[in-house]
Scaffold this active site. Sequence first.
Site, PDB file in Angstrom:
ATOM      1  CG  ASP A  12      -1.956  -1.118   1.154  1.00  0.00           C
ATOM      2  OD1 ASP A  12      -2.468  -1.381   0.057  1.00  0.00           O
ATOM      3  OD2 ASP A  12      -2.226  -1.735   2.210  1.00  0.00           O
ATOM      4  CE  LYS A  15       3.283  -1.672  -6.290  1.00  0.00           C
ATOM      5  NZ  LYS A  15       2.507  -1.816  -5.019  1.00  0.00           N
ATOM      6  CE  LYS A  32       0.278  -4.397 -11.181  1.00  0.00           C
ATOM      7  NZ  LYS A  32       0.617  -3.639  -9.968  1.00  0.00           N
ATOM      8  N   GLY A  97       5.333  -2.414 -10.651  1.00  0.00           N
ATOM      9  CA  GLY A  97       5.457  -3.732 -10.047  1.00  0.00           C
ATOM     10  C   GLY A  97       4.200  -4.139  -9.306  1.00  0.00           C
ATOM     11  N   GLY A  99       2.878  -5.292  -5.507  1.00  0.00           N
ATOM     12  CA  GLY A  99       3.263  -5.362  -4.105  1.00  0.00           C
ATOM     13  C   GLY A  99       4.606  -4.693  -3.852  1.00  0.00           C
TER      14      GLY A  99
END
Length: 199
Positions: A12, A15, A32, A97, A99
Amino acid sequence: MKRYFVTGIDTDAGKTIASAILVEKLKADYWKPIQAGEPTDSDSIRSLVSPDRIIHPEGIVLKAPMSPHAAAKLEDIDLRANQLSVPETENNLIIEGAGGLLVPINDEEFVINLAKQFDVEAILVSRNYLGSINHTMLSIAYLKQNGFKVAGIIFNDTPNPETERFILQYSQLPCLGRIGQLTEVTPATIQSQLKNIDL
């Protein structure tokens, strides 16, 4: 042509917000590589940036909103980093990325490995909260010790000047900007943050 891999100190960190701001700041494409769960980050980016920005199809979309290695196992997919390749574009490109740095793709590879595979600089997004110094410094140490190219740090959300000062002084990485605390995330608030990014 500039290409950056946006990663975070945790899931969290912010990003996607940072990526949207960078897409607008650099008039860049967005990609992504690995999406796990819905709604997709590509859809979020699409709703926040100018309509003429190019959002490339995800490298792979997994159904479950969990770590890519676990989500891929649920679908009996043998997910490997070398299955993913950067989309062709002559424009600047922001790669987001999944996470944090060490989220696993499979039993041997982490998401951050993609930055080295794609030969792009990483941008680390750090969000100020109790414990973020530790998480940020561990992330920086991993990147440096493993030979990743790091463009710098973006601080997100509630400002904490002393935390930021310590991280920048100790890491010797440049601050690429500070994203203010956003009460809502809209195209207008994304535009309002462009002046705060130095890239």
